[in-house]
Design a protein around this motif. Structure first.
Motif, PDB file in Angstrom:
ATOM      1  N   PRO A  12      -7.880   3.507  -5.091  1.00 54.52           N
ATOM      2  CA  PRO A  12      -9.047   2.951  -5.793  1.00 54.52           C
ATOM      3  C   PRO A  12     -10.223   3.935  -5.819  1.00 54.52           C
ATOM      4  CG  PRO A  12      -8.808   1.968  -3.626  1.00 54.52           C
ATOM      5  CD  PRO A  12      -7.567   2.777  -3.853  1.00 54.52           C
ATOM      6  N   GLU A  13     -10.266   4.852  -4.866  1.00 57.92           N
ATOM      7  CA  GLU A  13     -11.324   5.868  -4.815  1.00 57.92           C
ATOM      8  C   GLU A  13     -10.707   7.177  -4.347  1.00 57.92           C
ATOM      9  OE1 GLU A  13     -15.851   6.527  -2.991  1.00 57.92           O
ATOM     10  OE2 GLU A  13     -14.665   4.739  -2.502  1.00 57.92           O
ATOM     11  N   ARG A  14     -11.051   8.250  -5.077  1.00 54.41           N
ATOM     12  CA  ARG A  14     -10.452   9.547  -4.787  1.00 54.41           C
ATOM     13  C   ARG A  14     -11.543  10.583  -4.522  1.00 54.41           C
ATOM     14  NH1 ARG A  14      -8.757   6.642  -8.433  1.00 54.41           N
ATOM     15  NH2 ARG A  14     -10.159   7.484 -10.013  1.00 54.41           N
ATOM     16  N   ILE A  15     -11.217  11.591  -3.737  1.00 48.16           N
ATOM     17  CA  ILE A  15     -12.130  12.707  -3.506  1.00 48.16           C
ATOM     18  C   ILE A  15     -11.585  13.918  -4.258  1.00 48.16           C
ATOM     19  CG2 ILE A  15     -13.143  14.282  -1.814  1.00 48.16           C
ATOM     20  CD1 ILE A  15     -13.072  12.056   0.215  1.00 48.16           C
ATOM     21  N   GLY A  16     -12.380  14.451  -5.149  1.00 54.49           N
ATOM     22  CA  GLY A  16     -11.951  15.580  -5.963  1.00 54.49           C
ATOM     23  C   GLY A  16     -12.920  16.744  -5.868  1.00 54.49           C
ATOM     24  N   ALA A  31     -18.119  21.750  -6.540  1.00 57.30           N
ATOM     25  CA  ALA A  31     -18.661  20.399  -6.368  1.00 57.30           C
ATOM     26  C   ALA A  31     -17.585  19.499  -5.792  1.00 57.30           C
ATOM     27  CB  ALA A  31     -19.153  19.836  -7.697  1.00 57.30           C
ATOM     28  N   ILE A  32     -17.966  18.659  -4.831  1.00 56.25           N
ATOM     29  CA  ILE A  32     -17.059  17.659  -4.279  1.00 56.25           C
ATOM     30  C   ILE A  32     -17.593  16.285  -4.666  1.00 56.25           C
ATOM     31  CG2 ILE A  32     -15.974  16.742  -2.199  1.00 56.25           C
ATOM     32  CD1 ILE A  32     -16.505  19.373  -0.820  1.00 56.25           C
ATOM     33  N   ILE A  33     -16.744  15.461  -5.248  1.00 51.65           N
ATOM     34  CA  ILE A  33     -17.157  14.134  -5.695  1.00 51.65           C
ATOM     35  C   ILE A  33     -16.193  13.070  -5.184  1.00 51.65           C
ATOM     36  CG2 ILE A  33     -18.189  15.076  -7.810  1.00 51.65           C
ATOM     37  CD1 ILE A  33     -15.746  13.874  -9.317  1.00 51.65           C
ATOM     38  N   SER A  34     -16.685  11.849  -5.097  1.00 52.74           N
ATOM     39  CA  SER A  34     -15.799  10.691  -4.956  1.00 52.74           C
ATOM     40  C   SER A  34     -15.836   9.986  -6.304  1.00 52.74           C
ATOM     41  CB  SER A  34     -16.267   9.766  -3.837  1.00 52.74           C
ATOM     42  OG  SER A  34     -17.540   9.217  -4.128  1.00 52.74           O
ATOM     43  N   VAL A  35     -14.692   9.575  -6.785  1.00 54.11           N
ATOM     44  CA  VAL A  35     -14.615   9.000  -8.126  1.00 54.11           C
ATOM     45  C   VAL A  35     -13.751   7.748  -8.113  1.00 54.11           C
ATOM     46  CG1 VAL A  35     -12.707  10.560  -8.727  1.00 54.11           C
ATOM     47  CG2 VAL A  35     -14.036   9.491 -10.553  1.00 54.11           C
ATOM     48  N   LEU A  42     -14.996   4.783 -15.481  1.00 59.56           N
ATOM     49  CA  LEU A  42     -15.198   5.834 -14.490  1.00 59.56           C
ATOM     50  C   LEU A  42     -16.590   5.778 -13.883  1.00 59.56           C
ATOM     51  CD1 LEU A  42     -14.175   9.547 -14.772  1.00 59.56           C
ATOM     52  CD2 LEU A  42     -16.566   8.991 -14.361  1.00 59.56           C
ATOM     53  N   SER A  43     -16.668   5.996 -12.575  1.00 60.64           N
ATOM     54  CA  SER A  43     -17.945   6.163 -11.884  1.00 60.64           C
ATOM     55  C   SER A  43     -17.726   7.186 -10.772  1.00 60.64           C
ATOM     56  CB  SER A  43     -18.457   4.837 -11.295  1.00 60.64           C
ATOM     57  OG  SER A  43     -17.579   4.363 -10.298  1.00 60.64           O
ATOM     58  N   TYR A  44     -18.797   7.895 -10.415  1.00 57.92           N
ATOM     59  CA  TYR A  44     -18.619   8.917  -9.392  1.00 57.92           C
ATOM     60  C   TYR A  44     -19.885   9.086  -8.572  1.00 57.92           C
ATOM     61  CZ  TYR A  44     -21.627  12.559 -11.363  1.00 57.92           C
ATOM     62  OH  TYR A  44     -22.725  13.281 -11.780  1.00 57.92           O
ATOM     63  N   GLN A  45     -19.724   9.742  -7.434  1.00 59.28           N
ATOM     64  CA  GLN A  45     -20.846  10.117  -6.579  1.00 59.28           C
ATOM     65  C   GLN A  45     -20.626  11.550  -6.110  1.00 59.28           C
ATOM     66  OE1 GLN A  45     -21.295   7.721  -3.060  1.00 59.28           O
ATOM     67  NE2 GLN A  45     -23.050   8.867  -2.299  1.00 59.28           N
ATOM     68  N   GLN A  46     -21.652  12.371  -6.217  1.00 64.01           N
ATOM     69  CA  GLN A  46     -21.535  13.740  -5.733  1.00 64.01           C
ATOM     70  C   GLN A  46     -21.698  13.767  -4.218  1.00 64.01           C
ATOM     71  OE1 GLN A  46     -23.473  16.961  -7.976  1.00 64.01           O
ATOM     72  NE2 GLN A  46     -24.269  17.769  -6.040  1.00 64.01           N
ATOM     73  N   TYR A 169     -17.219  15.528 -23.397  1.00 63.21           N
ATOM     74  CA  TYR A 169     -16.536  14.282 -23.021  1.00 63.21           C
ATOM     75  C   TYR A 169     -17.262  13.621 -21.857  1.00 63.21           C
ATOM     76  CZ  TYR A 169     -13.035  11.096 -21.128  1.00 63.21           C
ATOM     77  OH  TYR A 169     -12.404   9.979 -20.645  1.00 63.21           O
ATOM     78  N   VAL A 170     -17.585  14.411 -20.844  1.00 65.08           N
ATOM     79  CA  VAL A 170     -18.283  13.896 -19.668  1.00 65.08           C
ATOM     80  C   VAL A 170     -19.716  13.517 -20.026  1.00 65.08           C
ATOM     81  CG1 VAL A 170     -19.062  14.445 -17.333  1.00 65.08           C
ATOM     82  CG2 VAL A 170     -16.814  15.209 -18.117  1.00 65.08           C
ATOM     83  N   ASP A 171     -20.350  14.334 -20.860  1.00 72.07           N
ATOM     84  CA  ASP A 171     -21.721  14.028 -21.285  1.00 72.07           C
ATOM     85  C   ASP A 171     -21.810  12.643 -21.915  1.00 72.07           C
ATOM     86  OD1 ASP A 171     -22.772  16.437 -20.429  1.00 72.07           O
ATOM     87  OD2 ASP A 171     -22.578  17.424 -22.376  1.00 72.07           O
ATOM     88  N   HIS A 172     -20.849  12.340 -22.773  1.00 69.62           N
ATOM     89  CA  HIS A 172     -20.871  11.035 -23.448  1.00 69.62           C
ATOM     90  C   HIS A 172     -20.691   9.899 -22.445  1.00 69.62           C
ATOM     91  CE1 HIS A 172     -20.204   7.908 -26.398  1.00 69.62           C
ATOM     92  NE2 HIS A 172     -19.042   7.631 -25.829  1.00 69.62           N
ATOM     93  N   LEU A 173     -19.785  10.086 -21.487  1.00 67.06           N
ATOM     94  CA  LEU A 173     -19.553   9.044 -20.491  1.00 67.06           C
ATOM     95  C   LEU A 173     -20.796   8.762 -19.656  1.00 67.06           C
ATOM     96  CD1 LEU A 173     -16.026   9.784 -18.931  1.00 67.06           C
ATOM     97  CD2 LEU A 173     -16.658   7.904 -20.451  1.00 67.06           C
ATOM     98  N   LEU A 174     -21.538   9.820 -19.311  1.00 62.22           N
ATOM     99  CA  LEU A 174     -22.607   9.684 -18.327  1.00 62.22           C
ATOM    100  C   LEU A 174     -24.002   9.511 -18.914  1.00 62.22           C
ATOM    101  CD1 LEU A 174     -21.534  12.415 -15.714  1.00 62.22           C
ATOM    102  CD2 LEU A 174     -20.955   9.975 -15.760  1.00 62.22           C
TER     103      LEU A 174
END
Length: 395
Positions: A12-16, A31-35, A42-46, A169-174
């Protein structure tokens, strides 16, 4: 091996990790994120970000391969693995600083180092549309023992696109807004913009490379200081100079600026050879270092404003320009943009994000989408015939 991919995508949550080495070749952004989720959910945290310096001897090797004259297949072959090792070392360093372990990482998205980019066929010299990014993904996969997505650009090219820009693609999502027209201007080595019309869909996104970003400014500083400084910190020297209008007018006649969109460019047009010729000309005219830097800094600003005015809808315009990349930390450059443009100028920090980490985060998020089989290019930005899933997967 496929079970490893299933295990990652079932979480349900991944670290990338996102890894980016840009055209400026000044450092490896990690950059390390949880997504959570994918696509519209999609949602994420840096979690962490750092830029790891590229050693000078490695920079010299990379710049050698940029040149069709100096490049050689044996050195290019070796450099592919050397950069893979460099990226892996940089990623491990940031993971350690973040208090994480390599086994905590679920996936990696690595853009790689662009060596050469041919956005359109050059039939007159026998070259087809193509692009090359290196930095062997297998090295990362072996060290982290997780899926690695790399070589994002080539699938878009195979579908008829230019392989760039990919961040839209990411710009549009965020960043999509229902109330204002937003232009997201990244100023790395090359400048690129993503235009998000208010209440628009992904098919309404317009994105393209605006021309030089920091590339000419940085190389000019390198030349003028005999390699002592690689960039004009905060635009301090440029702020002391006077823009040479005649030279600026000549620069604004560059053929790239008149090309229709979608379009992309790189070091092939605005790199060291171009800048050396330009700096030598201005030195021959008696311009000071400060005047030269002021002129090329204004040039980057003018190309951005010029391209927005030429290619974005005249009935909508830009309400807010959000700047990211190294250029966001150049006060003189931002001042010129505010002076020239009829829009509000902000940085990623003003919106609670990081100008430095944006592209590294974007490639982590693009990798997440690839793992879930979500098409993640924007055909209106790249010119591709259709949406495709980007990247090559190394398990």
């Amino acid at each position: 091996m496929l079970q490893k991919l299933i295990n990652v995508t079932s979480k349900p949550e991944r670290i990338g990790i996102g890894i980016m080495s840009g055209t400026s070749v000044d450092g490896v952004d990690v950059a390390i994120i949880s997504v959570k989720g994918s696509g519209d959910k999609l949602s994420y945290q840096q979690l962490a970000f750092d830029t790891v310096d590229i050693p000078q001897d490695m920079r010299e090797k990379i710049f050698e391969q940029f040149s069709p004259v100096e490049s050689s297949v044996d050195k290019l072959c070796s450099l592919n693995f050397e950069l893979g090792q460099l990226f892996a070392a940089a990623a491990r360093s940031v993971v350690k600083k973040a208090g994480l372990r390599t086994e905590d990482i679920d996936f990696i998205g690595s853009h790689g180092q662009t060596i050469y980019h041919i956005p359109v066929d050059q039939s007159d010299v026998g070259l087809v549309k193509s692009t090359m990014q290196i930095g062997e993904a297998s090295v990362l996969a072996e060290i982290f023992q997780c899926p690695v997505v790399s070589d994002f650009r080539v699938r878009d090219m195979a579908a008829g696109g230019e392989g760039a820009p990919l961040v839209p693609y990411v710009d549009h999502l965020l960043f999509q807004s229902d109330t204002e027209n937003i232009a997201l201007q990244n100023i790395g080595g090359i400048g690129n913009v993503t235009y998000l019309p208010k209440a628009g869909s992904a098919s309404d996104v317009i994105a393209f490379d605006t021309g030089p970003g920091n590339m000419i400014m940085d190389e000019a500083m390198n030349i003028l200081t005999n390699g002592q400084f690689l960039f004009d910190n905060n635009g301090e020297l440029a702020a002391k100079g006077t823009v040479h209008q005649v030279i600026l007018d000549e620069l604004m006649n560059h053929p790239y600026l008149g090309l229709p969109i979608p379009k992309s460019t790189g070091r092939e047009l605005f790199g060291a050879a171009y800048t050396r010729k330009l700096v030598d000309k201005m030195l021959g005219m008696g311009l000071s270092s400060e005047d030269i830097l002021a002129t090329v800094t204004m040039y980057t600003s003018m190309t951005i404003v010029d391209q927005l005015e030429r290619f974005l809808p005249s009935d909508g315009g830009v309400d807010t320009l959000v700047v990211s990349g190294g250029g966001a930390y150049n006060a003189t450059l931002l001042g010129f943009l505010k002076e020239l443009g009829g829009f509000v100028v902000k940085t990623q920090e003003d919106l609670g994000f990081s100008s430095e980490s944006k592209e590294a985060v974007a490639f982590a998020l693009l990798a997440n989408e690839t793992l879930f089989g979500v098409p993640n290019n924007v055909p209106t930005a790249t010119g591709a015939a259709k949406q495709v899933v980007l990247g090559k997967l190394t398990i």
